[in-house]
Scaffold this motif. Sequence first.
Motif: not given
Length: 234
Positions: A102-109
């Motif tokens: 996991i290099h980068w990402g986001a959570f679910t809005h």
Amino acid sequence: MLSIVIPTLNEFKTGYLSKTLDAYIGVEGIEIICVDGGSQDDTISIIKQSNAKLITTDIGSRAGRLNAGIKLAKFDMVLLHHPRSLVDVEGIKALTNHTPDIHWGAFTHQFDIQHPLLNFTSWYSNRMRGDCRGVYYLDHCLFAQKQLLLDVGLLPEIDIFEDTEICLKLNSKAKPVRLPYISRTSAVRFQTNGIYRQALKNQYMKWCYYFRGSDKNMNALYEKGIDLNTKYKK
């Protein structure tokens, strides 16, 4: 292990900062760094009563405050935490145990109130702009490896759309991951300005960005009457 960076400025009125700091008490393997840009309300008191590290600065932009926190982060994964979002605690725990791929990402809005237009906005943000284009806004609560953030030069210190710009930079290095845990975000702008009026303003902001408008002029209009991320002199 996870460093959480929260850029703050007069956060008392929405109540989200207290909720966030309280929610993450007892989560192992994290540090919380609050970088405050000169709050004049009880924001500083809230931070001092928590186990978060407080950094005070005169940096005007949210991006600049995030960058200051990133540089001080001691762990290899950094969560850029929107000051008016709250991530499911299980999501925080999952990120502390992230795998190296996991290099980068986001959570679910998701917004904190229900409305058909807001529900569509979250769906579009998650599925279309996010999953298809790899662009997530800060209210998704972005996360990335610290070294990767340093490699791309951190966030550009502009007053608005710094989240879009950092995602474009990160996209050039690695593919993002959207985790299924919810980042529940305040709909205070929609509640204050009116849902449809704010939605139209958001679209106008995007057109201004695409045509390379002044970030300060765009953000001054975006913040007018609410002053959440940046305080402009009258």
